[in-house]
Scaffold this motif. Sequence first.
Motif, PDB file in Angstrom:
ATOM      1  N   TRP A 154      42.163  90.741 -50.310  1.00 18.58           N
ATOM      2  CA  TRP A 154      43.140  91.459 -49.499  1.00 18.58           C
ATOM      3  C   TRP A 154      43.791  92.569 -50.322  1.00 18.58           C
ATOM      4  O   TRP A 154      44.080  92.393 -51.498  1.00 18.58           O
ATOM      5  N   ASP A 155      44.043  93.706 -49.679  1.00 18.66           N
ATOM      6  CA  ASP A 155      44.760  94.786 -50.356  1.00 18.66           C
ATOM      7  C   ASP A 155      46.221  94.401 -50.588  1.00 18.66           C
ATOM      8  O   ASP A 155      46.822  94.783 -51.589  1.00 18.66           O
ATOM      9  N   HIS A 156      46.768  93.657 -49.644  1.00 17.39           N
ATOM     10  CA  HIS A 156      48.152  93.197 -49.762  1.00 17.39           C
ATOM     11  C   HIS A 156      48.167  91.688 -49.512  1.00 17.39           C
ATOM     12  O   HIS A 156      48.436  91.240 -48.391  1.00 17.39           O
ATOM     13  N   GLN A 210      33.108 100.900 -53.562  1.00 15.99           N
ATOM     14  CA  GLN A 210      34.234 101.730 -53.141  1.00 15.99           C
ATOM     15  C   GLN A 210      34.889 102.410 -54.336  1.00 15.99           C
ATOM     16  O   GLN A 210      35.283 103.570 -54.271  1.00 15.99           O
ATOM     17  N   LYS A 221      33.730  96.233 -53.320  1.00 15.46           N
ATOM     18  CA  LYS A 221      34.840  96.885 -54.019  1.00 15.46           C
ATOM     19  C   LYS A 221      34.327  97.751 -55.166  1.00 15.46           C
ATOM     20  O   LYS A 221      34.896  98.806 -55.465  1.00 15.46           O
TER      21      LYS A 221
END
Length: 306
Positions: free
Chosen positions: A171-173, A300, A297
């Motif tokens: 999760w990004d957050h 990216q 990831k």
Amino acid sequence: MSDVQLPGDFGAGSAPSKLPYSDNVPENLRAATARLQFPPSYVIVGVYRLFTDKNLIRPAWDKCKHGVVRGAGIALAWAVLTFKIQRKFVEVFLIKSPSVTGLSRDAVFGIHLPFDLPTYATLMFISTQATAILTFFLSKNIRIARDRVYEQTIISRGKTSEFWGPYVEEWDHPPKPSTSIFTRFAGSVFGRIVIKMALAPLHLLPVVGIVISAWLRALGTGRHLHRTYFKAKRMTEDQVSVFVEERKWDYRAFGFAAALLEGLPIIGLVFTVSNRIGAAMWAHDLEKRQHYVAQIKGQQGAGKKE
């Protein structure tokens, strides 16, 4: 490069999924992704594999059979010698105290039953005691059997210790995990034992008691069954807490199914072994997903540099 939609990317026209990177997964991950949608299925798989895979059931039985024979003999003798005494205890101290227990001779909390409640309650008492006796004689060997079936399950998937990579945050957050004392206590081995003993009286209630007990122990059981997975990934306590919090309902659902089977008198000991197999199968699929997220990831990150 930034305009290219990667597999699992939350781009335009792609509906967000519950977990990131769950959409448009490659073919080799689709079966695992489907299984991850319903974690209790791993409990069923664990039972199936234990009774159908000779490489799992034979070593486990060989390790436990002597303890089973000794424990079963003593438990049977105890049941025969104390049944009448314990039934009398149930009648005097429980059935005749409905204001405290909600029990009567023919009903539970006003719900009439088609059988004699004192006999049922006595059998539940004795079966719980028999389980404790068997656990005493099996304590060391059944722990070894559980560890071995977990390891053998991973080996059967063609994986070695190198398969377990470092933790990847998906999760990004990420959510903030619960830091309450009770949560940490419930997740510990000692805490699980204390809670299980405290909830034992619920088993006097036909069916409902076992279900309530399993639900209250669900999250702690799920986390406990994956302690080997967390150790293999060398995850810190904070990482484990975040990982479980992100999948809280998955762990609760898996733990509920596992605790429900483990809560069954006597035969529940068998399910403590099969649940380790199910936990290993789930860990295998979770790790495949971790590898996939790490790959995405990485792509990216490379795209941003370009």
